[in-house]
Design a protein around this motif. Structure first.
Motif, mmCIF file in Angstrom:
data_model
loop_
_atom_site.group_PDB
_atom_site.id
_atom_site.type_symbol
_atom_site.label_atom_id
_atom_site.label_comp_id
_atom_site.label_asym_id
_atom_site.label_seq_id
_atom_site.Cartn_x
_atom_site.Cartn_y
_atom_site.Cartn_z
ATOM 1 N N UNK A 235 0.828 -1.209 0.000
ATOM 2 C CA UNK A 235 0.000 0.000 0.000
ATOM 3 C C UNK A 235 0.865 1.263 0.000
ATOM 4 N N UNK A 236 1.950 1.214 0.776
ATOM 5 C CA UNK A 236 2.839 2.380 0.822
ATOM 6 C C UNK A 236 3.496 2.619 -0.534
ATOM 7 N N UNK A 237 3.904 1.542 -1.204
ATOM 8 C CA UNK A 237 4.535 1.685 -2.517
ATOM 9 C C UNK A 237 3.557 2.258 -3.539
ATOM 10 N N UNK A 238 2.318 1.782 -3.513
ATOM 11 C CA UNK A 238 1.319 2.268 -4.464
ATOM 12 C C UNK A 238 0.985 3.737 -4.230
ATOM 13 N N UNK A 239 0.978 4.132 -2.966
ATOM 14 C CA UNK A 239 0.630 5.521 -2.644
ATOM 15 C C UNK A 239 1.782 6.483 -2.917
ATOM 16 N N UNK A 240 2.985 5.936 -3.101
ATOM 17 C CA UNK A 240 4.149 6.792 -3.347
ATOM 18 C C UNK A 240 4.745 7.385 -2.089
ATOM 19 N N UNK A 241 4.289 6.924 -0.945
ATOM 20 C CA UNK A 241 4.828 7.442 0.318
ATOM 21 C C UNK A 241 6.237 6.909 0.562
ATOM 22 N N UNK A 242 7.136 7.793 0.945
ATOM 23 C CA UNK A 242 8.482 7.391 1.326
ATOM 24 C C UNK A 242 8.497 7.082 2.820
#
Length: 263
Positions: A235-242
């Motif tokens: 989910x973090x990767x898809x959202x682009x969150x670092x």
């Protein structure tokens, strides 16, 4: 001169009585000559009067086979501003000591040592050059203890002992992140790292924060830990969150919770 004459009478008698081969040394103005016998040799030492420095060998020795090992020295008037004088300015080391306590001639080398509880910063030796300067420069003796450290902006440290070997810990105010080394130790008069800084925690953009909320909620509702971690990461990767933004967002939440818990 009269005092030199009396000393020489005694010394020359000692020389002639012990060994007739030793030639008589010429008188040296502005000096005192002291001779003594030991281990089959005659040792002669020249001591210059105050205001004069020695040029040549200070101590001469004579035995039955060699005679005197060097010619008599000179005692020259001490003038630090004269280019003809082979003498450097007196060495200086606060809270320490050096190997020579007398005027030093050109090309002579002295060594330095600090007193207890002090550490040497710089070279432990120096040589007198022909231009009457010392190279390398004199060192300094610095206390092994550290002074109180500075506080970073929007931060503070905890610790009351600043002696050698002691440790302090840095903290930041709410809504600030510590960048740098948190725990530092006093080593030989210096703290083990540079002063850290406290940077303001930047809030994540709203859409990304919503994605983080969803990811956290899904993580909490999952019963299988390994699968929950995998889904959370995806989910973090898809959202682009670092991860850095996630960390800052969590720090903000933590600071807000602490503020709410205060009376």
């Amino acid at each position: 001169m009269f005092f030199w004459f009396i000393c020489c009478l005694v010394d020359m008698w000692l020389i002639s009585a012990s060994d007739e081969i030793c030639p008589e040394l010429p008188p040296v103005d502005n000096s005192i000559f002291v001779a003594k016998e030991g281990e089959g040799q005659i040792l002669g030492t020249y001591l210059c009067n105050s205001g004069y420095h020695l040029v040549g060998e200070k101590t001469l020795f004579c035995n039955a086979s060699k005679g005197w090992n060097a010619p008599a020295p000179e005692c020259r008037y001490l003038c630090l501003f004269s280019s003809s004088v082979g003498h450097c300015p007196d060495p200086l080391l606060v809270n320490g000591e050096f190997s020579s306590l007398e005027p030093v001639n050109v090309n002579d080398t002295i060594t330095f040592k600090c007193n207890e509880h002090y550490v040497l910063k710089g070279s432990n030796w120096s040589r007198c050059l022909e231009n009457h300067t010392w190279v390398p420069p004199f060192p300094v003796c610095k206390s092994r203890d550290c002074g109180p450290p500075e506080n970073p902006t929007h931060g503070y440290f905890e610790g009351i002992d600043f002696n050698s070997g002691s440790t302090i810990t840095y903290y930041c105010e709410a809504r600030y992140c510590l960048v740098g080394t948190q725990h530092q130790q006093c080593i030989d008069g210096e703290w083990s790292s540079t002063l850290p800084v406290c940077e303001l925690i930047r809030e994540a953009p709203k859409p990304a924060e919503l994605e983080l909320e969803k990811a956290l909620l899904a993580f909490q509702e999952s019963e299988e830990l390994c699968k929950a971690v995998e889904n959370f990461t995806q989910r973090l990767k898809k959202s682009g969150l670092m991860m850095e933004k996630v960390k800052c967002s969590l720090e903000i939440r933590k600071a807000d919770l602490k503020a709410k818990m205060l009376p």
